[in-house]
Design an enzyme around this catalytic site. Structure first.
Site, PDB file in Angstrom:
ATOM      1  N   CYS A 142     -25.298   5.824 -39.238  1.00 55.38           N
ATOM      2  CA  CYS A 142     -25.246   4.931 -40.407  1.00 55.38           C
ATOM      3  C   CYS A 142     -23.798   4.753 -40.889  1.00 55.38           C
ATOM      4  O   CYS A 142     -22.948   4.307 -40.137  1.00 55.38           O
ATOM      5  CB  CYS A 142     -26.177   5.454 -41.502  1.00 55.38           C
ATOM      6  N   LYS A 163     -30.116  -5.277 -49.676  1.00 51.73           N
ATOM      7  CA  LYS A 163     -30.285  -4.104 -48.816  1.00 51.73           C
ATOM      8  C   LYS A 163     -31.125  -4.432 -47.589  1.00 51.73           C
ATOM      9  O   LYS A 163     -32.163  -5.090 -47.680  1.00 51.73           O
ATOM     10  CB  LYS A 163     -30.956  -2.985 -49.614  1.00 51.73           C
ATOM     11  N   SER A 192     -31.924   1.265 -43.102  1.00 45.90           N
ATOM     12  CA  SER A 192     -31.728   1.459 -44.539  1.00 45.90           C
ATOM     13  C   SER A 192     -30.225   1.489 -44.819  1.00 45.90           C
ATOM     14  O   SER A 192     -29.590   2.536 -44.709  1.00 45.90           O
ATOM     15  CB  SER A 192     -32.385   2.764 -44.999  1.00 45.90           C
ATOM     16  N   HIS A 235     -31.743   4.674 -38.333  1.00 43.88           N
ATOM     17  CA  HIS A 235     -32.266   6.014 -38.631  1.00 43.88           C
ATOM     18  C   HIS A 235     -33.520   6.381 -37.850  1.00 43.88           C
ATOM     19  O   HIS A 235     -34.624   6.495 -38.405  1.00 43.88           O
ATOM     20  CB  HIS A 235     -32.564   6.111 -40.130  1.00 43.88           C
ATOM     21  N   GLU A 237     -34.121   9.218 -36.916  1.00 46.43           N
ATOM     22  CA  GLU A 237     -34.483  10.577 -37.346  1.00 46.43           C
ATOM     23  C   GLU A 237     -35.373  10.590 -38.587  1.00 46.43           C
ATOM     24  O   GLU A 237     -35.891  11.648 -38.977  1.00 46.43           O
ATOM     25  CB  GLU A 237     -33.220  11.400 -37.620  1.00 46.43           C
ATOM     26  N   ARG A 249     -37.363   5.693 -55.305  1.00 51.88           N
ATOM     27  CA  ARG A 249     -36.091   6.035 -55.966  1.00 51.88           C
ATOM     28  C   ARG A 249     -35.409   4.801 -56.529  1.00 51.88           C
ATOM     29  O   ARG A 249     -34.806   4.835 -57.607  1.00 51.88           O
ATOM     30  CB  ARG A 249     -35.178   6.724 -54.948  1.00 51.88           C
TER      31      ARG A 249
END
Length: 302
Positions: A142, A163, A192, A235, A237, A249
């Site tokens: 990232c 985003k 993300s 990502h 992972e 969030r």
């Protein structure tokens, strides 16, 4: 072989509950084998979540992996307890004379800032340079990947208007690559981020090869053989519920695309990328194992 982590690291309980074989330090010391020594430079605020995610994908490989947690020397984490940092993390300055088979550099929530304005940018640059003499192979993730490309190749990042969040199909551009072995022609990847690196900005003649990209979110994975590095902008992972946690969030501002069934944030997401993550990290660990010197001291000697 299992992954070797500290006996009392919180990630141990999570991984054991999932069936990941985790070896205690005391057990590993009795085996007559040199484990793969992998350093994780964790730049994320919630360090426990990130270290668990990385340990999970590394622990699925058939090699014994010794995971060592590193941090920026003078940066104080605000979202992870000082006790956890003190017990499990070593500042990079303390290991600068040591050598590792692999280094993983995570992302950080500083994507909209110029690189030079990040408080630890100078030390991170020294770490990237150190990786060229003290690390056999590096995997940056990232923002860490954007930072590495900027440091080594002068590539700029572009802040997005909104985003990029969700799970997107990505094209395998180099299926014959050792890094992409076993991955399908098209595979899902969680995304993300608030910024991106663009294909047209990659310099020619530097050996950079695009391994995966998406029509919707652009570049995903780049091979940088001149620096023994892979740069992953997304990502693989991530846990099943990581994007859901980010959505909560952010108070529901950025609905992850192609993630919640029917785009209903109350529906439970389906993990369509787990196997792809294990394959990519497994390929990285396997190739690192196949090519690293047996003696750690020989790393960086050409």
């Amino acid at each position: 072989m299992p992954i070797r982590i500290a006996d009392n690291l919180p990630a141990r309980r999570t991984l054991e509950a999932e069936g990941v074989i985790v070896m205690a330090e005391t057990e590993a010391a009795r085996q007559d084998i040199r484990p793969m020594r992998i350093a994780l430079l964790n730049l994320m605020p919630d360090k426990i979540t990130t270290e668990t995610q990385i340990a999970r994908v590394l622990g699925a490989t058939p090699l014994q992996v010794e995971l060592e947690l590193l941090r920026i020397s003078d940066h104080v984490s605000k979202n992870t307890s000082a006790g956890h940092i003190s017990e499990f993390y070593r500042p990079w300055a303390d290991v600068a004379q040591e050598k590792y088979d692999g280094l993983i550099v995570t992302g950080a929530p500083v994507e909209t800032m110029p690189f030079e304005d990040v408080t630890y940018w100078d030390e991170l640059r020294r770490i990237f340079d150190w990786s060229q003499t003290n690390v056999h192979r590096t995997l940056s993730v990232c923002w860490g990947a954007m930072a590495a490309l900027h440091h080594f190749h002068g590539v700029e990042k572009h802040v997005l208007e909104e985003k990029a969040s969700g799970v997107f199909p990505h094209f395998n551009r180099q299926p014959a690559s050792v890094w992409m072995r076993g991955l399908p022609d098209v595979f899902d990847v969680p995304v993300s981020r608030w910024s991106e690196v663009r294909r047209e900005d990659l310099p020619e003649g530097r050996g950079l090869t695009v391994l995966a990209e998406s029509d919707a979110t652009g570049l995903c994975l780049i091979d940088d053989p001149a620096h023994a590095a892979l740069h992953m902008f997304n990502h693989l992972e991530y846990d099943t519920l990581t994007l859901a946690g980010e959505y909560a969030r952010d108070e529901g501002k950025y609905l992850p695309r192609n993630y919640f069934p029917g785009d209903d944030p109350h529906a439970h997401p389906v993990n369509s990328w787990r196997g792809h993550g294990h394959l990519l990290y497994g390929n990285w660990i396997n190739e690192t194992y196949q090519t690293t010197p047996y003696e750690l001291g020989d790393i960086g000697r050409g």
